[in-house]
Scaffold this active site. Structure first.
Site, mmCIF file in Angstrom:
data_model
loop_
_atom_site.group_PDB
_atom_site.id
_atom_site.type_symbol
_atom_site.label_atom_id
_atom_site.label_comp_id
_atom_site.label_asym_id
_atom_site.label_seq_id
_atom_site.Cartn_x
_atom_site.Cartn_y
_atom_site.Cartn_z
ATOM 1 N N ASP A 168 0.907 -1.283 0.118
ATOM 2 C CA ASP A 168 0.044 -0.074 -0.124
ATOM 3 C C ASP A 168 0.949 1.155 0.092
ATOM 4 O O ASP A 168 0.576 2.108 0.801
ATOM 5 C CB ASP A 168 -0.880 0.182 1.399
ATOM 6 C CG ASP A 168 -1.716 -1.340 1.400
ATOM 7 O OD1 ASP A 168 -2.096 -1.792 0.516
ATOM 8 O OD2 ASP A 168 -1.877 -1.691 2.418
ATOM 9 N N GLU A 180 -11.027 -0.955 -3.823
ATOM 10 C CA GLU A 180 -10.485 -0.430 -2.710
ATOM 11 C C GLU A 180 -9.474 0.564 -3.141
ATOM 12 O O GLU A 180 -9.012 0.770 -4.305
ATOM 13 C CB GLU A 180 -9.983 -1.369 -1.597
ATOM 14 C CG GLU A 180 -8.920 -2.055 -2.257
ATOM 15 C CD GLU A 180 -8.567 -3.367 -1.108
ATOM 16 O OE1 GLU A 180 -9.047 -3.504 -0.369
ATOM 17 O OE2 GLU A 180 -7.515 -4.031 -1.631
HETATM 18 O O1 FUB Z 1 -2.830 -3.618 3.589
HETATM 19 C C1 FUB Z 1 -4.095 -4.019 4.158
HETATM 20 C C2 FUB Z 1 -5.022 -3.704 3.013
HETATM 21 O O2 FUB Z 1 -4.831 -4.449 2.093
HETATM 22 C C3 FUB Z 1 -5.261 -2.493 2.431
HETATM 23 O O3 FUB Z 1 -5.867 -1.636 3.211
HETATM 24 C C4 FUB Z 1 -6.118 -2.692 1.285
HETATM 25 O O4 FUB Z 1 -6.087 -1.631 0.215
HETATM 26 C C5 FUB Z 1 -5.114 -4.015 0.671
HETATM 27 O O5 FUB Z 1 -4.044 -3.762 -0.053
#
Ligand code: FUB
Length: 465
Positions: A196, A355
């Site tokens: 991320d 997301e």
């Molecule tokens: O790193 C945890 C979670 O995994 C993130 O919040 C999402 O976007 C995914 O990448």
């Protein structure tokens, strides 16, 4: 193979102790050593058994003969990425194998294991660099058991105190650091397991704020920051926010942060236990403090998970917060950057959205890029849409980043975009499964160029290794 040279410590007050054929030098009242190992891909050759290299075999540390005729597997097993020590400490390092696992000792035997995040693991996987018995060589003192050094006994790697097999100990615990048997990749740009990445250009440097990976359920509790002037060499600024002591309302799942700047303050937006918080500082590397003492966007505020914030500031100085998992949201932030009008939250219609929304603007066009599928899937990828306003309506434009199995690239996503200063050169930071053996919780961060067509559409990203 080349050998790296290391500065020898002053010996004016040293006690030279003859140990059989070897000479062990012990400094009195001085820093233990000035020896260092450069980070990046390296191999380590035994001083006592020239031609034999530190390697792992069946998840155990050993030394074995490696040469240009050795198998690719043997050369890979004798190559480690040297990273700053997982447990910290000046002059301390950790060794990561190509499969993402780390050299650590357990019951004094050196093994290859995945980082479980425990304090014991981090300390057992951290070795502090000392001068070795031969010119330019190093010894590696356990961070968890000072006084014990990594050495080979027969061909097995242990951490032992010098008293054991004193005659050969100095040579058995000394290694020449050499060029790697397997040439290092350019990437990951940040050594270690991170996901991320949020990249930003602040105050003359590029900064990356990632999730720290390698934890089951993404359960890391700390945020780190890295910075660079050239996107190649990165400085690790260590922990900038620790949920346990610094955030009263959450202790775990420190995910997917982002940063914004206004009027002399930096605003660090972060996920914690699936809510979004904000912390502020006068420096991009903290220390950050939580001015609200509660989430900015609490779990349950709207449908889906309240995670993956990004703040985009438009040319007129107005900042917008975007976030979401399952549903994509956006809202104008108040001038204080730590509040918004809940009645004004917009929900965006974005095909395939999962997301990690990220918004930027180029030539008057707003781009909203986002991740699709599950970060644990190799099919995780990035699509985007464009609009004439920061709130859309959004026109779906397609995929810009996806897996490339011929390069070993799986699950690339949760990206961010930055423009190089005073230019139309753009870069995309993203994570992928660590190569070669990572997965959705063992990811690594890389940066590639983001190129545009003359009509403003984005070309598919070409991953470079
Ligand atoms: O790193 C945890 C979670 O995994 C993130 O919040 C999402 O976007 C995914 O990448």
């Amino acid at each position: 193979m080349t050998t790296f040279h290391h500065r020898r410590r002053a010996v004016s007050r040293a006690l030279a102790v003859c140990l059989g054929a070897s000479l062990l030098t012990v400094a009195a009242g001085e820093p233990a050593s000035a020896a260092t190992i450069p980070t990046g891909a390296r191999s380590l050759q035994s001083v006592n058994l020239p031609g034999s290299y530190l390697r792992h075999s069946n998840y155990l540390g050993s030394v074995a003969v490696v040469g240009s005729g050795s198998s690719a597997q043997a050369r890979s097993d004798a190559t480690f990425t040297v990273a700053p020590g997982l447990a910290g400490g000046a002059g301390c390092v950790s060794f990561q194998a190509a499969n993402g696992m780390w050299l650590r000792h357990r019951d004094y035997r050196v093994r290859l294991e995945a980082n479980n995040g425990s304090a014991t693991f981090l300390a057992d996987a951290t070795f502090c660099v000392r001068d070795g018995s031969a010119s330019g060589s190093v010894r590696l003192e356990s961070s968890n058991f000072p006084g014990r050094y990594l050495r080979h006994r027969d061909s097995e790697l242990w951490i032992d105190p010098p008293a054991t097999n004193a005659g050969t100990f100095a040579a058995d615990s000394s290694f020449q650091v050499t060029a790697p048997w397997v040439a290092g990749r350019r990437s990951p740009v940040i050594k270690g397991l991170y996901g991320d990445p949020n990249i930003a250009y602040l105050n003359g440097r590029y900064y990356v704020y990632p999730t720290t990976d390698g934890y089951a359920g993404w359960s890391s509790a700390r945020f780190k920051a890295f910075s660079s002037t050239d996107l190649v060499t990165w400085t690790d600024h260590g922990t900038i926010l620790d949920l346990g002591p610094q955030v009263s309302w959450a202790d775990s799942r420190a995910w997917a942060p982002t940063i914004a700047y206004r009027d002399g303050r930096y605003y660090f937006y972060f996920c914690a236990d699936t809510s979004i918080g904000v912390a502020t500082s006068t420096s991009p590397t903290g220390p950050f403090t939580d001015p609200l003492g509660r989430p900015l966007v609490a779990a349950g505020f709207r449908s889906g998970q309240m995670i993956d914030p990004h703040v985009f500031t438009d040319d007129d100085g107005v900042s917008y917060l975007y976030w979401g998992n399952g549903y994509a949201y956006g809202v104008r932030l108040n001038a204080d950057m730590i509040s918004f009008d809940a009645a004004q939250v917009r929900t965006f219609s974005l095909p395939n959205f999962r997301e990690a929304p990220f918004t930027f603007k180029r030539n008057g066009v707003y781009y909203l890029s986002y991740s699709v599928d599950d970060t644990r899937s190799e099919n995780y990828h990035v699509e985007y849409a464009t609009a004439a306003s920061p709130f859309g309506p959004w026109t779906h434009r397609g995929t810009i980043l996806s897996k490339n199995l011929s390069l070993g690239v799986k699950g690339p996503g949760h990206h961010s975009v930055v423009r190089a200063p005073n230019s139309d050169t753009w870069h995309i930071a993203y994570h992928r499964f660590a190569i070669p053996a990572g997965d959705g919780m063992n990811r690594e961060v890389t940066v590639d160029q983001l190129r545009f067509n003359t009509d403003g559409t984005i070309q598919p990203v070409v991953p470079t290794l």
